[in-house]
Scaffold this motif. Structure first.
Motif, mmCIF file in Angstrom:
data_model
loop_
_atom_site.group_PDB
_atom_site.id
_atom_site.type_symbol
_atom_site.label_atom_id
_atom_site.label_comp_id
_atom_site.label_asym_id
_atom_site.label_seq_id
_atom_site.Cartn_x
_atom_site.Cartn_y
_atom_site.Cartn_z
ATOM 1 N N LYS A 105 0.835 -1.235 -0.447
ATOM 2 C CA LYS A 105 0.274 0.146 0.268
ATOM 3 C C LYS A 105 0.603 1.363 -0.028
ATOM 4 O O LYS A 105 1.529 1.566 0.817
ATOM 5 C CB LYS A 105 -1.177 -0.266 1.037
ATOM 6 C CG LYS A 105 -1.680 -1.263 1.441
ATOM 7 C CD LYS A 105 -3.093 -1.309 2.593
ATOM 8 C CE LYS A 105 -3.713 -2.592 2.829
ATOM 9 N NZ LYS A 105 -4.304 -2.191 4.074
ATOM 10 N N VAL A 106 0.684 2.447 -1.189
ATOM 11 C CA VAL A 106 1.964 3.251 -1.365
ATOM 12 C C VAL A 106 0.717 4.149 -1.547
ATOM 13 O O VAL A 106 -0.308 4.453 -1.917
ATOM 14 C CB VAL A 106 2.644 2.898 -2.583
ATOM 15 C CG1 VAL A 106 3.497 4.127 -2.515
ATOM 16 C CG2 VAL A 106 3.452 1.735 -2.736
ATOM 17 N N TYR A 107 0.731 5.214 -1.100
ATOM 18 C CA TYR A 107 0.072 6.940 -0.350
ATOM 19 C C TYR A 107 1.150 7.935 -1.143
ATOM 20 O O TYR A 107 2.386 7.499 -0.590
ATOM 21 C CB TYR A 107 -0.468 7.038 0.861
ATOM 22 C CG TYR A 107 -1.092 5.853 1.124
ATOM 23 C CD1 TYR A 107 -2.800 6.083 0.391
ATOM 24 C CD2 TYR A 107 -1.209 5.008 2.156
ATOM 25 C CE1 TYR A 107 -3.367 4.552 0.563
ATOM 26 C CE2 TYR A 107 -1.605 3.409 1.688
ATOM 27 C CZ TYR A 107 -2.490 3.729 0.954
ATOM 28 O OH TYR A 107 -3.951 2.228 1.947
ATOM 29 N N THR A 108 0.835 8.793 -1.325
ATOM 30 C CA THR A 108 1.436 10.616 -1.525
ATOM 31 C C THR A 108 0.662 11.080 -1.151
ATOM 32 O O THR A 108 -0.301 11.311 -0.971
ATOM 33 C CB THR A 108 1.550 10.358 -3.401
ATOM 34 O OG1 THR A 108 0.638 11.068 -3.821
ATOM 35 C CG2 THR A 108 2.782 9.758 -3.574
ATOM 36 N N VAL A 109 1.219 12.106 -0.193
ATOM 37 C CA VAL A 109 0.474 12.905 0.198
ATOM 38 C C VAL A 109 0.848 13.940 0.493
ATOM 39 O O VAL A 109 2.479 14.587 0.001
ATOM 40 C CB VAL A 109 0.282 13.151 1.706
ATOM 41 C CG1 VAL A 109 -0.310 11.485 2.043
ATOM 42 C CG2 VAL A 109 1.653 12.360 2.676
ATOM 43 N N GLY A 110 0.147 15.573 0.368
ATOM 44 C CA GLY A 110 -0.053 16.230 1.237
ATOM 45 C C GLY A 110 -0.840 17.301 0.025
ATOM 46 O O GLY A 110 -1.012 16.454 -0.295
ATOM 47 N N GLU A 111 -0.847 19.397 0.144
ATOM 48 C CA GLU A 111 -1.690 19.832 -0.066
ATOM 49 C C GLU A 111 -1.220 19.634 -1.482
ATOM 50 O O GLU A 111 -0.187 20.314 -2.122
ATOM 51 C CB GLU A 111 -1.732 21.314 0.437
ATOM 52 C CG GLU A 111 -2.895 21.740 -0.199
ATOM 53 C CD GLU A 111 -2.347 23.193 0.853
ATOM 54 O OE1 GLU A 111 -3.336 24.330 -0.117
ATOM 55 O OE2 GLU A 111 -2.158 23.088 1.677
ATOM 56 N N HIS A 112 -2.205 19.370 -2.522
ATOM 57 C CA HIS A 112 -2.372 19.568 -4.462
ATOM 58 C C HIS A 112 -2.401 21.050 -4.576
ATOM 59 O O HIS A 112 -2.798 21.910 -4.244
ATOM 60 C CB HIS A 112 -3.317 18.507 -4.583
ATOM 61 C CG HIS A 112 -2.916 18.958 -6.344
ATOM 62 N ND1 HIS A 112 -2.466 18.281 -6.927
ATOM 63 C CD2 HIS A 112 -4.353 18.806 -7.022
ATOM 64 C CE1 HIS A 112 -2.498 18.225 -8.174
ATOM 65 N NE2 HIS A 112 -3.609 18.955 -8.634
ATOM 66 N N ASP A 113 -1.371 21.309 -5.564
ATOM 67 C CA ASP A 113 -1.274 22.931 -6.462
ATOM 68 C C ASP A 113 -1.175 22.196 -7.919
ATOM 69 O O ASP A 113 -0.934 21.010 -8.510
ATOM 70 C CB ASP A 113 0.165 22.495 -6.365
ATOM 71 C CG ASP A 113 0.836 23.976 -7.030
ATOM 72 O OD1 ASP A 113 0.199 24.438 -7.953
ATOM 73 O OD2 ASP A 113 1.599 25.186 -6.477
ATOM 74 N N GLU A 114 -2.620 23.060 -7.809
ATOM 75 C CA GLU A 114 -3.381 22.491 -9.214
ATOM 76 C C GLU A 114 -2.719 23.237 -10.734
ATOM 77 O O GLU A 114 -2.885 21.767 -11.742
ATOM 78 C CB GLU A 114 -4.460 23.680 -9.388
ATOM 79 C CG GLU A 114 -5.468 23.093 -8.960
ATOM 80 C CD GLU A 114 -6.274 22.362 -8.826
ATOM 81 O OE1 GLU A 114 -6.521 21.663 -9.538
ATOM 82 O OE2 GLU A 114 -7.255 21.608 -7.613
ATOM 83 N N SER A 115 -1.833 23.137 -10.078
ATOM 84 C CA SER A 115 -0.859 23.621 -11.424
ATOM 85 C C SER A 115 0.131 22.371 -11.876
ATOM 86 O O SER A 115 0.882 22.368 -12.958
ATOM 87 C CB SER A 115 0.624 24.841 -11.387
ATOM 88 O OG SER A 115 1.535 24.913 -10.589
ATOM 89 N N LEU A 116 0.817 22.240 -11.286
ATOM 90 C CA LEU A 116 0.881 20.503 -11.397
ATOM 91 C C LEU A 116 0.360 18.766 -11.641
ATOM 92 O O LEU A 116 0.029 17.953 -11.799
ATOM 93 C CB LEU A 116 1.788 20.375 -9.669
ATOM 94 C CG LEU A 116 2.392 21.179 -9.839
ATOM 95 C CD1 LEU A 116 3.710 20.733 -8.662
ATOM 96 C CD2 LEU A 116 4.078 21.185 -10.694
#
Length: 313
Positions: A46-57
């Motif tokens: 189970k692999v997750y990526t976290v953090g606030e999303h930047d719409e430009s990316l």
């Protein structure tokens, strides 16, 4: 060190990958690229990526939203993040084991295991180096999805291979990555195409920046200017390099007002500026750094300090 990281990845069933706040392509490239690499080689994990999303990316990827309970017993990996204050999603402390993979100066040697290489052009280049080690050591395979993300991260942090950080190794890595199946034009378009409003703001920057006889330049973008062009503070990240096209410029700083603080984006063609960034609650690379000012009066002091740096080099 790389084999120790690979062993830890093998050991844990849940892996959560973090990166720094206010992400750039290398933050997403290294974070998401590593996650895709792990998923491709350990589909049962189970692999997750976290953090606030930047719409430009969004053209690259998008992090997940996960509950606190997922962190229990998990392996945490922070990529492209020099210090703990800049790790996006401070729940990284809730995991079982923390690994730092980074290419910034190691002023904050956090983590149970850390791999820092300040000679690397980008953290994405380091993730490819990790793959090269794991290819023989653990029979890893590179995926198209990971190759695309790592390529984008390298392109972003080298300014399309124009910065001095782009070494022979960087070009060799990029040459390996482009052999995988992804659309390079889509990556470049996502990174460098700009809406008309940002092109108009770029025109404002060229018309209003100030530059002295020593090649030090600056531009202030207070809230009223951003509103005039319907631009957000995060969107201005696409414009930081604009002044690098000015003849005889040596170092420059862009001040972007955001809520009750002012982002300080420093760039240089020679004078070392990350010490200045540290003075103002920031840090980064010798020629590309960021900091924070808390008033326009403090901004004036940053300008004075940068002028002094350019005068003395």
């Amino acid at each position: 060190m790389k084999r120790q990281i690979i062993d830890k990845i093998k050991q844990y069933e849940t892996i959560i990958v973090h990166r720094h706040v206010r992400p750039d392509p290398d933050a997403y490239g290294s974070q998401m690229g590593l996650a895709e690499l792990i998923r491709a080689n350990y589909p049962e994990k189970k692999v997750y990526t976290v953090g606030e999303h930047d719409e430009s990316l969004s053209f690259l990827a998008q992090p997940e939203q996960i509950d606190d309970a997922v962190f229990e017993g998990a392996l945490i990996i922070a990529t492209d993040t020099a210090n703990t204050e800049r790790i996006d999603d401070q729940r990284y402390t809730m995991g079982d084991f923390l690994i730092k993979i980074d290419h910034h100066p190691n002023d904050d040697a956090y983590g149970n295991l850390l791999w820092v290489d300040t000679n690397a052009s980008s953290c994405s280049e380091m993730i490819y180096e990790l793959y090269e080690e794991a290819k023989d050591y653990a029979n890893w395979q590179m995926s198209d999805a990971s190759a695309r993300l790592l390529f984008a991260g390298i392109v972003g942090d080298t300014g399309r291979f124009l910065f001095p950080s782009a070494s022979a190794k960087t070009f060799e890595t990029a040459g390996q990555l482009i052999q995988y199946d992804f659309d390079r034009n889509q990556v470049f378009d996502g990174m460098y195409e700009m809406e008309r409003k940002l092109l108009n703001l770029q025109g404002y920057i060229y018309q209003h920046f100030m530059m002295d006889e020593n090649g030090m330049a600056y531009i202030k973008l207070p809230t009223e200017v951003l509103e005039q062009f319907d631009a957000t503070p995060s969107e201005t990240s696409l414009l930081v390099g604009s002044l690098g096209n000015v003849k005889n410029i040596r170092a420059w700083v862009m001040f972007i007002e955001e809520n009750d603080t002012i982002r300080v984006r420093l760039r240089s063609k020679g004078p070392v500026i990350n010490g200045l960034a540290k003075k103002y609650n920031g840090g980064g690379h010798p020629l590309a750094s960021g900091a924070t000012a808390h008033s326009w009066e403090e901004v004036e002091q940053v300008i004075v300090d940068l002028k002094e740096i350019c005068q003395n080099v």
